[in-house]
Design a protein around this motif. Structure first.
Motif, PDB file in Angstrom:
ATOM      1  N   ASP A 128       0.853  -1.184   0.000  1.00 64.19           N
ATOM      2  CA  ASP A 128       0.000   0.000   0.000  1.00 64.19           C
ATOM      3  C   ASP A 128       0.887   1.231   0.000  1.00 64.19           C
ATOM      4  O   ASP A 128       1.618   1.468   0.961  1.00 64.19           O
ATOM      5  CB  ASP A 128      -0.911  -0.001   1.227  1.00 64.19           C
ATOM      6  N   ASP A 187       0.858   7.512  -3.288  1.00 64.77           N
ATOM      7  CA  ASP A 187      -0.245   7.728  -4.224  1.00 64.77           C
ATOM      8  C   ASP A 187      -1.513   6.975  -3.843  1.00 64.77           C
ATOM      9  O   ASP A 187      -2.468   6.916  -4.620  1.00 64.77           O
ATOM     10  CB  ASP A 187       0.162   7.367  -5.657  1.00 64.77           C
ATOM     11  N   ARG A 188      -1.523   6.396  -2.650  1.00 66.70           N
ATOM     12  CA  ARG A 188      -2.726   5.738  -2.100  1.00 66.70           C
ATOM     13  C   ARG A 188      -3.202   4.593  -2.980  1.00 66.70           C
ATOM     14  O   ARG A 188      -4.394   4.304  -3.025  1.00 66.70           O
ATOM     15  CB  ARG A 188      -3.863   6.758  -1.911  1.00 66.70           C
ATOM     16  N   ARG A 189      -2.280   3.936  -3.645  1.00 69.21           N
ATOM     17  CA  ARG A 189      -2.632   2.775  -4.455  1.00 69.21           C
ATOM     18  C   ARG A 189      -2.062   1.520  -3.833  1.00 69.21           C
ATOM     19  O   ARG A 189      -1.088   1.559  -3.083  1.00 69.21           O
ATOM     20  CB  ARG A 189      -2.080   2.942  -5.885  1.00 69.21           C
ATOM     21  N   ARG A 190      -2.681   0.394  -4.162  1.00 71.24           N
ATOM     22  CA  ARG A 190      -2.137  -0.907  -3.788  1.00 71.24           C
ATOM     23  C   ARG A 190      -1.511  -1.523  -5.037  1.00 71.24           C
ATOM     24  O   ARG A 190      -2.174  -1.628  -6.074  1.00 71.24           O
ATOM     25  CB  ARG A 190      -3.215  -1.821  -3.222  1.00 71.24           C
ATOM     26  N   TYR A 191      -0.273  -1.924  -4.901  1.00 71.61           N
ATOM     27  CA  TYR A 191       0.453  -2.565  -5.993  1.00 71.61           C
ATOM     28  C   TYR A 191       0.574  -4.055  -5.710  1.00 71.61           C
ATOM     29  O   TYR A 191       0.725  -4.464  -4.552  1.00 71.61           O
ATOM     30  CB  TYR A 191       1.841  -1.931  -6.150  1.00 71.61           C
TER      31      TYR A 191
END
Length: 116
Positions: free
Chosen positions: A97, A101-105
């Motif tokens: 997390d 950029d508040r994304r989950r990769y």
């Protein structure tokens, strides 16, 4: 962020495996790292998490048998799996997390097969 898992394989029940997950790319702000497991025909299950500070959480199904850890300097997470059971079989995915950029990769996964 790109994630690559390794360390999966075929192991007899009672055996051990150590999974690794290496992150590359823009790793600034990497937050919590997680391991998920997906058995054939089933949903992904969250099995372990480790925060940037090293706090860990586990699913009940793996408590006492699995240990998650991370090396922030090497942008790597690990999952030490002991006392493996056939029901641990599945594809293991690493995720992170991003606080940036508040994304989950996600990684592409590594297969773990435990024979009975």
């Amino acid at each position: 962020v790109q994630l690559v898992e390794s360390g999966g394989g075929l192991v007899p029940a009672g055996g051990s495996l150590r999974l690794s997950c290496v992150a590359s790319g823009n790793t600034v702000g990497m937050g919590t790292m997680e391991w998920f497991r997906q058995a054939r025909g089933q949903d992904q299950d969250l099995i372990a998490t480790v925060s940037e500070a090293g706090r860990t959480n586990y699913a009940d199904s793996v408590k006492g048998r699995f240990t998650i850890s991370r090396d922030n300097a090497k942008n790597t997470a690990f999952l030490q799996m002991n006392s493996l059971k056939p029901e641990d079989t599945g594809v293991y995915y690493c995720a992170v997390d991003s606080d940036r950029d508040r994304r989950r990769y996600w990684g592409r996964g590594t297969q773990v097969t435990v024979s009975s």
